[in-house]
Design an enzyme around this catalytic site. Structure first.
Site, short mmCIF file in Angstrom:
data_model
loop_
_atom_site.label_atom_id
_atom_site.label_comp_id
_atom_site.label_asym_id
_atom_site.label_seq_id
_atom_site.Cartn_x
_atom_site.Cartn_y
_atom_site.Cartn_z
N GLU A 147 0.85 -1.21 -0.15
CA GLU A 147 0.10 0.02 -0.05
C GLU A 147 0.89 1.12 0.02
OE1 GLU A 147 -3.82 -1.72 2.56
OE2 GLU A 147 -2.58 0.19 3.31
N ASP A 163 -5.82 9.74 10.22
CA ASP A 163 -4.56 9.27 10.19
C ASP A 163 -3.85 9.67 11.47
OD1 ASP A 163 -3.77 7.26 8.13
OD2 ASP A 163 -4.02 9.00 7.02
#
Ligand SMILES: Cc1ncc(COP(=O)(O)O)c(C=O)c1O
Lengths: 282, 407
Positions: free
Chosen positions: A57, A68
């Site tokens: 990824e 995040d």
């Protein structure tokens, strides 16, 4: 080059078929494109498959990564400060694809940079670069017309995040239109936060399997080989992001620049994680 | 995109069921949050059709906030400018000193109905943070407010007020350390605390249904003002005008007037050091459509889609986006949006203080500055109705510094 543009869904499906054959789960590793700078990032990227990453990824840097935690936020900041942008992210993939025709690459990030690039042009360029799938955090199924549907039409996978808040009522909507694999975010929270218990994962896998035959990758909060092994006993793949990105941060010099240890520190961790995953079911 | 033109010949019929205002709005959030915003949407639908909810809302707006607040004829400012008659809708006279509390009352009552036990909010100027901390104290819920560390420095009186009210103020040090980053951090908190937490968004932005519900809760401004101007003048104003940060006081004033064809609608954006300098917060004048914080709207960004830092002397306008309904109103031409610089706003701040004995918030000083430009060009028979969104006590340190005065 012709190899590079085989349908993205193929490369992912082939990889999971191979894992099944080997009777093991896969290791999915996350790094942010351009972290800590484009050259060092390419060195790291290149070395991942050999160290044991089955799927990669690659984060598309964004100024406002709302889902995040601090580790991946900082990775994004480092990449942007080093001049990373979407076209460079795609060249990074192209460079990797010239060397590796098999390891699937999933671009992960937020919608705005793709929207501004232009969806059609982005999908064309991503496919040509050798991207296999997309994970876009801020595009729930309610917004499928934006990117998910065009992505699948282009022959790339659109991988959906499912979460502890995805109940039996919502899951059918989530797995519809999706392909490649399903990503289970095992805790409600931002990346890098705490991890789920084994029981919680077992319960969630049961729920997900009722709704999809796609492979299931589980991530969020996996930091050690032991944790990766625990997940690998339940899921088709374990995803590790913040721990790897933190290792990059740890390897930098006092000015935040890459050192000659950067790539090797990352591959060292990936090797450990891969060992955990590979030996989990033995 | 099914609804790019308003239905029923009305500018007041949107959003559509998916939260779109034409091409703007939507629900661009992480999957973890989707069930929560769907639940909120349902709860809001139920509340809207429940007379008991409206009754409760009206009770607190009257007895706690102090509504209705006056529509005030700014006589000396009108004389000074020599043109249109200027009226101020006095949101500065609300409890906590700004319009923000209208929305907070609505959202905390919703939170109670939904059985939520913890409140989070983002704040820029601190006005929304103070209003949220206030209703949390009043309704006995714990409150965490995210605030950019840059804003904490320039709005210290509000930080202290929030703490006095029992709220926890968490400094945000990521990104540009102002409103946009506070919103990121609040969203991060929300995905982490999905069970018990209600996020009180402070402006008419964010994912559907927030732009709609914040607008509805703030529409009390325009509804009252309409009645009051009819009483005072026997007719509607020629222009309604308000400052836009995220756009909540503005949409609250505008919305009840949108279908009144003769009423011109003007939003005023913060142009910081000037739109040409790149250091500003004028997303409608100088930005382009993009996706951030749950909705598609005009944003300040670079060619790569990276969000730019906004810049304004007014912390409450220092945001690189704008509520989606304003983007739509701009594109269809029902409203126009004008940029005002820091310097122009400061001059207007002084002018209003000296002529009217009202120290206005720096945010609405931007609207006053636009009136200074436009009123003289309008006939004396014209009427301008402005939202004086808040009082300026919180800004005296910023203003003193800008004027080179040491306090
Ligand atoms: C007094 C005042 N006016 C205006 C604003 C701008 O917000 P909005 O555009 O949502 O009304 C703020 C924000 O903090 C404020 O405190």
């Amino acid at each position: 080059m012709s190899d590079a543009i085989i349908g993205g869904q193929d490369r992912i499906a082939k990889r999971f078929a191979k894992l099944k054959e080997e009777g093991r789960a896969g290791l999915v590793t996350f790094i942010t494109a351009g972290d800590p700078d484009p050259e060092a990032s390419f060195e790291i990227l290149k070395s991942l498959p050999e160290a044991g990453a089955d799927i990669i990824e690659l984060g598309m840097p964004f100024t406002d990564p709302m889902a995040d935690g601090p580790a991946i936020q900082e990775a994004s900041n480092r990449a942007l400060a080093a001049g990373m942008h979407m076209r460079k992210t795609l060249s990074l993939v192209r460079g990797f694809r010239d060397l590796d025709h098999e390891t699937p690459i999933i671009l992960m990030g937020y919608y705005n940079p793709i929207y501004i690039y232009g969806v059609a042009e982005f999908l064309e360029d991503a496919r040509n670069a050798g991207v296999d799938g997309l994970i876009v955090v801020d595009l729930p199924p309610e917004e499928d017309a934006e990117l998910c549907v065009p992505t699948v039409e282009k022959g790339l996978s659109f991988i959906r995040l499912t979460t502890p808040t995805s109940d039996d009522k919502r899951l059918p909507k989530l797995v519809q239109n999706t392909s490649g694999f399903v990503y289970y975010v095992s805790v409600a929270g931002v990346t890098g936060a705490g991890s789920a218990s084994n029981d919680q994962i077992v319960e969630a896998m049961g729920r997900l399997r009722r709704h999809t035959d796609l492979p299931i990758a589980v991530g969020f909060g996996i930091k050690t080989a032991q944790q990766a092994a625990d997940v690998a006993r339940q899921a088709d793949a374990a995803v590790v992001g913040s721990a790897i990105v933190s290792k990059i941060a740890e390897s930098l010099d006092e000015n935040g620049k890459a050192t000659d240890k950067t790539a090797s520190m990352v591959t060292g961790l990936v090797r450990e994680l891969a060992n955990g995953v590979r030996n989990a079911r033995k | 995109m099914t609804s790019s033109s308003p239905t029923l010949n009305s500018y007041r019929a949107l959003p559509d069921p998916d939260g779109h205002f034409g091409n703007f709005g939507g629900r661009f959030v992480a999957e973890t949050l989707m069930p929560l915003i769907l639940e909120l949407e349902q709860a809001y639908k139920d509340a809207k059709s429940d007379p008991a909810f409206k009754k409760e809302m009206d009770y607190y707006l009257r007895h706690y906030v102090g509504r209705a607040n006056p529509l005030y004829f700014a006589e000396r400012l009108t004389e000074e400018l020599g043109g249109a008659k200027i009226y101020f809708k006095r949101e500065d006279l609300n409890h906590t000193g700004a319009h923000k509390i209208n929305n907070c009352i609505g959202q905390i009552l919703l939170a109670k109905r939904m059985g939520k036990t913890r409140i989070i909010a983002e704040t820029g100027a601190g006005q929304h943070g103070v209003a949220t901390a206030t209703v949390c104290a009043r309704f006995g819920l714990p409150c965490t407010v995210y605030m950019g560390s840059k804003d904490i420095e320039r709005q210290s009186p509000n930080v202290f007020r929030m703490r006095l009210l029992g709220a926890e103020v968490k400094p945000v040090v990521s990104g540009s350390r102002s409103l946009k980053d506070a919103m990121n951090e609040a969203l991060r908190d929300w995905v982490t605390n999905v069970e018990d937490t209600f996020y009180i968004i402070g402006t008419a932005a964010g994912p559907h249904p927030y732009p709609e519900l914040v607008r509805d809760f703030q529409s009390v401004i325009g509804n009252e003002a309409k009645e009051q101007i009819l009483e005072a003048e026997g007719r509607l104003p020629d222009q309604v005008i308000a400052a836009v940060g995220g756009g909540s006081n503005a949409i609250g004033l505008f919305h009840p007037f949108l279908d009144d064809k003769g009423v011109e609608v003007v939003g005023v954006e913060a142009a910081g050091h000037g739109v040409h300098t790149g250091k500003h917060a004028a997303s409608l004048s100088a930005g382009k459509p993009g996706v951030l914080h749950g909705n598609r709207t005009y944003l300040l960004m670079d060619d790569d889609g990276q969000i730019k830092e906004a810049d304004s002397i007014s912390a409450g306008l220092d945001y690189p986006g704008i509520g989606p309904e304003h983007s739509w109103l701009k594109d269809i031409g029902r409203a126009r949006y004008e940029p005002i610089t820091d310097t122009e706003a400061l001059d207007a701040f002084k002018l209003c203080s000296e002529l009217e004995g009202i120290i206005p918030a720096l945010e609405c000083s931007h609207a006053i500055a636009q009136i200074v430009k436009e009123a003289p060009k309008m006939g004396k028979d014209k009427i301008i109705l402005m939202c004086l969104s808040g009082r300026g006590d919180k800004d005296i340190f910023t203003v003193a510094e800008a004027l080179g005065v040491k306090l």
